[in-house]
Design a protein around this motif. Sequence first.
Motif, PDB file in Angstrom:
ATOM      1  N   ARG A  36       0.824  -1.204   0.000  1.00 16.87           N
ATOM      2  CA  ARG A  36       0.000   0.000   0.000  1.00 16.87           C
ATOM      3  C   ARG A  36       0.864   1.263   0.000  1.00 16.87           C
ATOM      4  O   ARG A  36       0.593   2.205  -0.746  1.00 16.87           O
ATOM      5  CB  ARG A  36      -0.941  -0.019   1.212  1.00 16.87           C
ATOM      6  N   GLY A  39       2.486   1.671  -3.337  1.00 17.54           N
ATOM      7  CA  GLY A  39       1.467   2.085  -4.308  1.00 17.54           C
ATOM      8  C   GLY A  39       1.187   3.574  -4.194  1.00 17.54           C
ATOM      9  O   GLY A  39       1.143   4.300  -5.191  1.00 17.54           O
ATOM     10  N   LEU A  42       4.196   5.600  -5.413  1.00 13.20           N
ATOM     11  CA  LEU A  42       4.258   5.620  -6.878  1.00 13.20           C
ATOM     12  C   LEU A  42       3.248   6.614  -7.424  1.00 13.20           C
ATOM     13  O   LEU A  42       3.507   7.340  -8.390  1.00 13.20           O
ATOM     14  CB  LEU A  42       3.980   4.227  -7.445  1.00 13.20           C
TER      15      LEU A  42
ATOM     16  N   GLN B  39      -8.080  -3.683 -11.836  1.00 15.19           N
ATOM     17  CA  GLN B  39      -6.815  -3.553 -11.101  1.00 15.19           C
ATOM     18  C   GLN B  39      -5.842  -4.647 -11.545  1.00 15.19           C
ATOM     19  O   GLN B  39      -4.646  -4.417 -11.676  1.00 15.19           O
ATOM     20  CB  GLN B  39      -7.081  -3.649  -9.594  1.00 15.19           C
ATOM     21  N   ARG B  40      -6.379  -5.857 -11.775  1.00 17.89           N
ATOM     22  CA  ARG B  40      -5.511  -6.977 -12.215  1.00 17.89           C
ATOM     23  C   ARG B  40      -5.027  -6.760 -13.638  1.00 17.89           C
ATOM     24  O   ARG B  40      -3.852  -6.922 -13.931  1.00 17.89           O
ATOM     25  CB  ARG B  40      -6.255  -8.322 -12.161  1.00 17.89           C
ATOM     26  N   ASN B  46       0.959  -3.069 -16.571  1.00 19.75           N
ATOM     27  CA  ASN B  46       2.011  -2.264 -15.945  1.00 19.75           C
ATOM     28  C   ASN B  46       3.312  -3.044 -15.841  1.00 19.75           C
ATOM     29  O   ASN B  46       4.381  -2.531 -16.142  1.00 19.75           O
ATOM     30  CB  ASN B  46       1.591  -1.833 -14.536  1.00 19.75           C
ATOM     31  N   ALA B  47       3.210  -4.293 -15.377  1.00 19.81           N
ATOM     32  CA  ALA B  47       4.421  -5.086 -15.143  1.00 19.81           C
ATOM     33  C   ALA B  47       5.220  -5.243 -16.435  1.00 19.81           C
ATOM     34  O   ALA B  47       6.435  -5.048 -16.451  1.00 19.81           O
ATOM     35  CB  ALA B  47       4.048  -6.449 -14.563  1.00 19.81           C
ATOM     36  N   VAL B  50       6.443  -1.621 -17.565  1.00 17.27           N
ATOM     37  CA  VAL B  50       7.475  -1.068 -16.686  1.00 17.27           C
ATOM     38  C   VAL B  50       8.836  -1.652 -17.052  1.00 17.27           C
ATOM     39  O   VAL B  50       9.837  -0.921 -17.125  1.00 17.27           O
ATOM     40  CB  VAL B  50       7.141  -1.340 -15.194  1.00 17.27           C
ATOM     41  N   MET B  96      -5.886   4.112  -5.515  1.00 13.07           N
ATOM     42  CA  MET B  96      -6.085   5.186  -4.539  1.00 13.07           C
ATOM     43  C   MET B  96      -7.534   5.219  -4.056  1.00 13.07           C
ATOM     44  O   MET B  96      -7.792   5.552  -2.900  1.00 13.07           O
ATOM     45  CB  MET B  96      -5.683   6.532  -5.158  1.00 13.07           C
TER      46      MET B  96
HETATM   47  C1  HEM Z   1       4.603  -2.314 -12.088  1.00  9.89           C
HETATM   48  C2  HEM Z   1       3.611  -3.150 -12.128  1.00  9.89           C
HETATM   49  C3  HEM Z   1       2.472  -3.128 -11.150  1.00  9.89           C
HETATM   50  C4  HEM Z   1       1.815  -4.227 -10.710  1.00  9.89           C
HETATM   51  C5  HEM Z   1       2.080  -5.673 -11.131  1.00  9.89           C
HETATM   52  C6  HEM Z   1       0.803  -3.784  -9.776  1.00  9.89           C
HETATM   53  C7  HEM Z   1      -0.096  -4.612  -9.140  1.00  9.89           C
HETATM   54  C8  HEM Z   1      -1.016  -4.221  -8.204  1.00  9.89           C
HETATM   55  C9  HEM Z   1      -2.020  -5.069  -7.607  1.00  9.89           C
HETATM   56  C10 HEM Z   1      -2.243  -6.538  -7.925  1.00  9.89           C
HETATM   57  C11 HEM Z   1      -2.724  -4.319  -6.721  1.00  9.89           C
HETATM   58  C12 HEM Z   1      -3.905  -4.764  -5.858  1.00  9.89           C
HETATM   59  C13 HEM Z   1      -3.469  -5.228  -4.528  1.00  9.89           C
HETATM   60  C14 HEM Z   1      -4.650  -5.681  -3.701  1.00  9.89           C
HETATM   61  O1  HEM Z   1      -5.676  -6.111  -4.255  1.00  9.89           O
HETATM   62  O2  HEM Z   1      -4.548  -5.604  -2.463  1.00  9.89           O
HETATM   63  C15 HEM Z   1      -2.162  -2.992  -6.738  1.00  9.89           C
HETATM   64  C16 HEM Z   1      -2.580  -1.938  -5.953  1.00  9.89           C
HETATM   65  C17 HEM Z   1      -2.159  -0.629  -6.098  1.00  9.89           C
HETATM   66  N1  HEM Z   1      -1.274  -0.143  -7.040  1.00  9.89           N
HETATM   67 FE1  HEM Z   1      -0.213  -1.275  -8.332  1.00  9.89          FE
HETATM   68  N2  HEM Z   1       0.862  -2.420  -9.654  1.00  9.89           N
HETATM   69  C18 HEM Z   1       1.855  -1.954 -10.483  1.00  9.89           C
HETATM   70  C19 HEM Z   1       2.228  -0.639 -10.689  1.00  9.89           C
HETATM   71  C20 HEM Z   1       1.673   0.457 -10.036  1.00  9.89           C
HETATM   72  C21 HEM Z   1       1.977   1.839 -10.321  1.00  9.89           C
HETATM   73  C22 HEM Z   1       2.966   2.316 -11.397  1.00  9.89           C
HETATM   74  C23 HEM Z   1       1.233   2.601  -9.456  1.00  9.89           C
HETATM   75  C24 HEM Z   1       1.114   4.098  -9.288  1.00  9.89           C
HETATM   76  C25 HEM Z   1       1.496   4.997 -10.150  1.00  9.89           C
HETATM   77  C26 HEM Z   1       0.459   1.698  -8.634  1.00  9.89           C
HETATM   78  C27 HEM Z   1      -0.402   2.080  -7.624  1.00  9.89           C
HETATM   79  C28 HEM Z   1      -1.168   1.229  -6.872  1.00  9.89           C
HETATM   80  C29 HEM Z   1      -1.994   1.638  -5.769  1.00  9.89           C
HETATM   81  C30 HEM Z   1      -2.183   3.062  -5.245  1.00  9.89           C
HETATM   82  C31 HEM Z   1      -2.602   0.464  -5.272  1.00  9.89           C
HETATM   83  C32 HEM Z   1      -3.571   0.349  -4.092  1.00  9.89           C
HETATM   84  C33 HEM Z   1      -2.831  -0.197  -2.905  1.00  9.89           C
HETATM   85  C34 HEM Z   1      -3.729  -0.692  -1.810  1.00  9.89           C
HETATM   86  O3  HEM Z   1      -4.951  -0.847  -2.004  1.00  9.89           O
HETATM   87  O4  HEM Z   1      -3.220  -0.958  -0.714  1.00  9.89           O
HETATM   88  N3  HEM Z   1       0.747   0.396  -9.011  1.00  9.89           N
HETATM   89  N4  HEM Z   1      -1.121  -2.950  -7.655  1.00  9.89           N
END
Ligand code: HEM
Lengths: 139, 139
Positions: A36, A39, A42, B39-40, B46-47, B50, B96
């Motif tokens: 979190r 995230g 970022l 989100q998935r 993204n992965a 990136v 967010m």
């Molecule tokens: C690089 C590859 C990325 C992958 C594989 C990825 C994957 C994920 C996944 C699977 C979740 C959900 C987690 C959950 O359900 O609890 C998540 C949450 C999130 N991601 Fe990413 N993400 C990536 C890049 C980014 C980037 C570049 C940003 C922002 C610019 C970002 C911001 C966030 C935020 C704010 C959350 C919410 C966190 C939370 O609920 O605690 N992510 N990400």
Amino acid sequence: MASAETHASKRKQRPLSPHLQIYSPLINMVMSILHRITGAALYVGTLLLAWWLIAAATGPAYFNFVSGLFASPVGLLVLFGYTWALLHHMIGGLRHFVWDTGRGFDLGTIDTLSWGTIIISLVLSVAIWAWGLMAKGII
Amino acid sequence: MSTTLRPTPSPTEAHIRTPLAKARGLGSAHSGTEHFWHQRVTGVANAILVIVVLVQVARLTGADHATVKAALKSPLLSMPLLLLILSGMVHMRLGMQTIIEDYASSEGAKVVALMLNTFFVILVGFACVYAVAKISFGA
Ligand code: HEM
């Protein structure tokens, strides 16, 4: 009045469920909150990407100014932190995809994936910076 | 009393739900698993993006303006970068949103924060797209 006070003191005496700080931190808790925090970091850090791109689109003078700020000790620390946050969040995301398939929920696997995420994200962050600095002949 | 009062029918009773509502299968929240799923999908995108972008940007460590501009003019970098900005915008807004919904102390604060979340994402995202487009198309 009196009944409101009685009511208030009764409310105070109610037992509270234990909050985060009561528990000793376990690696899976730490990883959950790190996903979190990274995230959110970022999210805010996209401002840096926008700034860099706008500087490049503006012209050499402004680009050199921004580039210089990024190359300062604080700038480098922030950029390295951003690199680590990105890689940690990315690998943490891949971990989520494994869980989404219903696999990897036993405690041993969770601990292995957690430590693996921390170690691999740090190693990759150092590696990518070393690679970038070597390309420039800085190291 | 001449009329007999019927108990209020439950909304799940077939006769009160339209065929469309039944086909959609959504309740009063009017949404289902889209948040999780998007989100998935954006996480996977993204992965991949990136990795493609990071490898190229790392090689730009300490580079001068002309080099950075030339790199951003190349579709090898600008295409995956634009896609990452797009995918990132959806992903960071959803992420967010989850954080806000978890911590907002009141309904009003939540609505305002959710709105600011959308504004921030669109502003930063479009600033990035504008800068990349400007460089690509000749600045
Ligand atoms: C690089 C590859 C990325 C992958 C594989 C990825 C994957 C994920 C996944 C699977 C979740 C959900 C987690 C959950 O359900 O609890 C998540 C949450 C999130 N991601 Fe990413 N993400 C990536 C890049 C980014 C980037 C570049 C940003 C922002 C610019 C970002 C911001 C966030 C935020 C704010 C959350 C919410 C966190 C939370 O609920 O605690 N992510 N990400």
